[in-house]
Design a protein around this motif. Structure first.
Motif, PDB file in Angstrom:
ATOM      1  N   VAL A  12       0.865  -0.961  -0.191  1.00  0.00           N
ATOM      2  CA  VAL A  12       0.138  -0.107  -0.173  1.00  0.00           C
ATOM      3  C   VAL A  12       1.001   1.248  -0.057  1.00  0.00           C
ATOM      4  O   VAL A  12       1.973   1.214   0.540  1.00  0.00           O
ATOM      5  CB  VAL A  12      -1.124   0.038   1.293  1.00  0.00           C
ATOM      6  N   ALA A  13       0.118   2.353  -0.367  1.00  0.00           N
ATOM      7  CA  ALA A  13       0.925   3.601  -0.449  1.00  0.00           C
ATOM      8  C   ALA A  13       0.062   4.784  -0.183  1.00  0.00           C
ATOM      9  O   ALA A  13      -1.156   4.714  -0.438  1.00  0.00           O
ATOM     10  CB  ALA A  13       1.768   4.017  -1.844  1.00  0.00           C
ATOM     11  N   THR A  49      -5.803   0.763   7.108  1.00  0.00           N
ATOM     12  CA  THR A  49      -4.933   0.632   8.246  1.00  0.00           C
ATOM     13  C   THR A  49      -3.366   0.457   8.035  1.00  0.00           C
ATOM     14  O   THR A  49      -2.608   1.193   8.585  1.00  0.00           O
ATOM     15  CB  THR A  49      -5.567  -0.473   9.124  1.00  0.00           C
ATOM     16  N   GLY A  50      -3.272  -0.206   6.976  1.00  0.00           N
ATOM     17  CA  GLY A  50      -1.659  -0.514   6.552  1.00  0.00           C
ATOM     18  C   GLY A  50      -1.270   0.881   6.224  1.00  0.00           C
ATOM     19  O   GLY A  50       0.059   1.157   6.155  1.00  0.00           O
ATOM     20  N   VAL A  51      -1.889   1.712   5.365  1.00  0.00           N
ATOM     21  CA  VAL A  51      -1.311   2.935   4.756  1.00  0.00           C
ATOM     22  C   VAL A  51      -1.093   3.815   6.018  1.00  0.00           C
ATOM     23  O   VAL A  51      -0.020   4.470   6.242  1.00  0.00           O
ATOM     24  CB  VAL A  51      -2.385   3.601   4.112  1.00  0.00           C
ATOM     25  N   VAL A  52      -1.916   3.913   6.919  1.00  0.00           N
ATOM     26  CA  VAL A  52      -1.839   4.743   8.219  1.00  0.00           C
ATOM     27  C   VAL A  52      -0.664   4.479   8.907  1.00  0.00           C
ATOM     28  O   VAL A  52       0.247   5.081   9.346  1.00  0.00           O
ATOM     29  CB  VAL A  52      -3.118   4.707   9.021  1.00  0.00           C
ATOM     30  N   ARG A  53      -0.475   3.030   9.201  1.00  0.00           N
ATOM     31  CA  ARG A  53       1.021   2.530   9.823  1.00  0.00           C
ATOM     32  C   ARG A  53       2.063   2.780   9.121  1.00  0.00           C
ATOM     33  O   ARG A  53       3.139   3.221   9.496  1.00  0.00           O
ATOM     34  CB  ARG A  53       0.559   1.108   9.972  1.00  0.00           C
ATOM     35  N   GLU A  54       2.231   2.575   7.766  1.00  0.00           N
ATOM     36  CA  GLU A  54       3.318   2.770   6.873  1.00  0.00           C
ATOM     37  C   GLU A  54       3.648   4.083   6.794  1.00  0.00           C
ATOM     38  O   GLU A  54       4.874   4.501   6.923  1.00  0.00           O
ATOM     39  CB  GLU A  54       3.100   2.157   5.478  1.00  0.00           C
TER      40      GLU A  54
END
Length: 147
Positions: A12-13, A49-54
């Protein structure tokens, strides 16, 4: 499961856009390339959620995820990448073990600093005609074939 089944990775980005229109970018520690923050989705993690984390891991910026702007596939590496437009809501930019530099870029600077296949993801996020679906070979976009 058969061993010849396709295997894809999901990465994700976040295209983080400030009020002044500048876009958050990192210089990757592993290869020195300028890219939007992002990375591999963890098992059982939803894309937003992955975007926020990354974004947070790589820049210390907290974001709100607004919309999916495109889905991109690196055909050579079998990586599928959903990309989301985001808004920064908190934090101060800091590099991490994954980033050696952080900058807020104009669209022209995105074109100058990023590779073609990464820059298009950022530029697609700036228009409202998406979400876009594009494929690439690791270096260049692959034209969509007519059916």
């Amino acid at each position: 499961m058969p061993t010849d089944s396709p295997r894809h990775s999901v990465s994700v980005a976040g295209i983080v856009i400030r009020e002044d229109g500048k876009i958050l970018a990192i210089r990757r520690a592993d290869n020195g390339a300028w890219e939007p923050p992002g990375g591999i989705l963890e098992l059982h993690e939803d894309p937003q959620t992955g975007v926020v984390r990354e974004v947070f891991e790589e820049t210390s910026i907290t974001v709100d995820v607004h919309q999916l702007t495109g889905v991109y596939e690196n055909m050579k590496l079998s990586v599928v990448a959903p990309v989301f437009r985001c808004e920064p809501v908190a934090g101060t930019e800091r590099t991490s073990s994954e980033s050696t530099d952080i900058d807020w870029l104009t669209p022209d600077e995105v074109r100058e600093r990023m590779s073609e296949v990464i820059a298009i993801r950022v530029l697609d996020a700036l228009d409202d005609s998406g979400p876009h679906v594009r494929s690439q070979d690791g270096r260049h976009l692959i034209p969509v074939r007519s059916r």
